[in-house]
Design a protein around this motif. Structure first.
Motif, PDB file in Angstrom:
ATOM      1  N   ALA A 164       0.833  -1.205   0.000  1.00 21.61           N
ATOM      2  CA  ALA A 164       0.000   0.000   0.000  1.00 21.61           C
ATOM      3  C   ALA A 164       0.867   1.253   0.000  1.00 21.61           C
ATOM      4  O   ALA A 164       0.598   2.214  -0.750  1.00 21.61           O
ATOM      5  N   LEU A 168       2.501   1.778  -3.426  1.00 22.74           N
ATOM      6  CA  LEU A 168       1.536   2.276  -4.404  1.00 22.74           C
ATOM      7  C   LEU A 168       1.294   3.769  -4.211  1.00 22.74           C
ATOM      8  O   LEU A 168       1.252   4.543  -5.185  1.00 22.74           O
ATOM      9  N   LEU A 169       1.137   4.184  -2.955  1.00 17.95           N
ATOM     10  CA  LEU A 169       0.846   5.591  -2.667  1.00 17.95           C
ATOM     11  C   LEU A 169       2.045   6.502  -2.910  1.00 17.95           C
ATOM     12  O   LEU A 169       1.874   7.707  -3.110  1.00 17.95           O
ATOM     13  N   TYR A 216      -4.204   7.723  -4.527  1.00 19.56           N
ATOM     14  CA  TYR A 216      -5.333   6.823  -4.746  1.00 19.56           C
ATOM     15  C   TYR A 216      -6.486   7.218  -3.835  1.00 19.56           C
ATOM     16  O   TYR A 216      -6.268   7.764  -2.750  1.00 19.56           O
ATOM     17  N   GLU A 236      -9.573   5.593  -1.467  1.00 24.41           N
ATOM     18  CA  GLU A 236      -9.614   4.372  -0.659  1.00 24.41           C
ATOM     19  C   GLU A 236     -10.084   3.180  -1.496  1.00 24.41           C
ATOM     20  O   GLU A 236      -9.522   2.084  -1.407  1.00 24.41           O
ATOM     21  N   GLN A 254      -9.877   2.775  -4.790  1.00 28.22           N
ATOM     22  CA  GLN A 254      -8.850   2.410  -5.765  1.00 28.22           C
ATOM     23  C   GLN A 254      -7.730   1.604  -5.121  1.00 28.22           C
ATOM     24  O   GLN A 254      -7.265   0.608  -5.683  1.00 28.22           O
ATOM     25  N   LEU A 255      -7.296   2.041  -3.940  1.00 23.17           N
ATOM     26  CA  LEU A 255      -6.209   1.335  -3.258  1.00 23.17           C
ATOM     27  C   LEU A 255      -6.667  -0.052  -2.827  1.00 23.17           C
ATOM     28  O   LEU A 255      -5.934  -1.035  -2.991  1.00 23.17           O
ATOM     29  N   LYS A 256      -7.887  -0.136  -2.325  1.00 22.80           N
ATOM     30  CA  LYS A 256      -8.415  -1.438  -1.904  1.00 22.80           C
ATOM     31  C   LYS A 256      -8.492  -2.391  -3.094  1.00 22.80           C
ATOM     32  O   LYS A 256      -8.136  -3.572  -2.985  1.00 22.80           O
ATOM     33  N   LYS A 291      -6.621  -2.376  -5.737  1.00 21.21           N
ATOM     34  CA  LYS A 291      -5.255  -2.806  -6.084  1.00 21.21           C
ATOM     35  C   LYS A 291      -4.765  -3.892  -5.139  1.00 21.21           C
ATOM     36  O   LYS A 291      -4.097  -4.846  -5.566  1.00 21.21           O
ATOM     37  N   LEU A 349      -3.493   8.288   2.991  1.00 21.04           N
ATOM     38  CA  LEU A 349      -4.705   8.036   2.222  1.00 21.04           C
ATOM     39  C   LEU A 349      -5.798   8.919   2.796  1.00 21.04           C
ATOM     40  O   LEU A 349      -6.129   8.826   3.971  1.00 21.04           O
TER      41      LEU A 349
END
Length: 205
Positions: A62, A65-66, A71, A73, A75-77, A79, A103
Motif C-alpha cells: 500500500a 503504491l501511494l 489513490y 480508498e 482504488q487502493l483497496k 489494487k 490516504l
C-alpha cells in the motif's frame, strides 16, 4: 488442511485450506512455513503468515503504491485485492495508511477538483470522483466550497473554448447545427442554462 497448492505465476502459489482459497505465498515461503499439500498447516505457522507476514507485506504494498501516485480508498483497496491479500489484512493496511494521512479521500477530491475545474464541467468532475469511489455528499461539500465565488463563469469559459474548437458561428448557425452542438456540450456535462447563455449571440459581442 492444505487442500491444494496452485501455481499463480513463476514466483507465487495460491494456498487453499480445506478447499477454500486462503492466501498467496512466494514459493520459498512454502518451505519456510512448512506448507505442504495434503498436510495440516502448523497453527503457529498459520499465525505467523496471517498475523505477521501478510499484514506487513500488504502495508508495504500500500505504501509503495501511494508513493507512486495518489489513490482513493476504493482504488487502493481494489489494487490490494488484485494482490490476493485476505480482506481483513487489506482492511488493516487501509487503516494503517489512513492513520498516517497517506490516504485521504477528501484531500484527493480537493486536489482533483482544483486541478480539473478550469477544464471540466462540475457534472463531469462529480461523475469522475464517484467512479473512483468517493461519496456524493462529500464531493458536493468540497465542490460548493471550491466554487463558492464562481457563478458559472468557469464553465461558460470552457463552453466557449469548445465552441471555438467546433468553429461554431452564433450569427450564422442554423437550428440543426445549434442542436448538434448543444447535444455535444450536454454530453460533456454542462447544464442547458449555461450552454444557452454561452451560445447566445449577444453574449459573444
Amino acid at each position: 488442511m492444505v487442500s491444494e497448492l496452485r501455481e499463480l505465476d513463476k514466483k507465487r502459489v495460491k494456498v487453499f485450506l480445506d478447499g477454500e482459497f486462503a492466501f498467496a505465498l512466494y514459493k520459498g515461503e512454502l518451505k519456510e512455513y512448512k506448507v505442504r499439500e495434503g498436510q495440516e498447516l502448523d497453527p503457529a505457522c498459520y499465525r505467523q503468515i496471517t498475523e505477521d507476514l501478510l499484514p506487513k507485506r500488504c502495508k508495504l504494498r500500500a505504501m509503495n503504491l501511494l508513493q507512486k501516485k495518489d489513490y482513493t480508498e476504493k482504488q487502493l483497496k481494489d489494487k490490494l485485492v488484485e494482490g490476493l491479500y485476505p480482506s481483513d489484512v487489506i482492511d488493516e493496511a487501509i487503516r494503517y495508511v489512513k492513520s498516517y494521512k497517506y490516504l485521504d479521500d477528501d484531500r484527493y477530491a480537493r486536489d482533483y477538483i482544483s486541478y480539473h475545474m478550469e477544464t471540466r464541467s462540475r457534472t463531469r468532475i462529480i461523475q469522475d470522483l464517484m467512479e473512483k469511489g468517493l461519496l456524493k455528499d462529500s464531493i458536493y461539500d468540497i465542490i460548493e466550497e471550491l466554487y463558492s465565488e464562481d457563478h458559472g463563469e468557469l464553465e461558460i469559459s470552457q463552453i466557449r473554448k469548445l465552441l471555438d474548437k467546433k468553429n461554431y458561428d452564433p450569427e450564422n448557425a442554423d437550428y440543426k447545427e445549434r442542436q448538434k452542438v448543444m447535444s455535444y456540450l450536454v454530453r460533456k456535462g454542462y447544464s442547458m442554462t449555461l450552454i444557452k447563455k454561452a451560445m447566445s449571440f449577444e453574449e459573444w459581442e
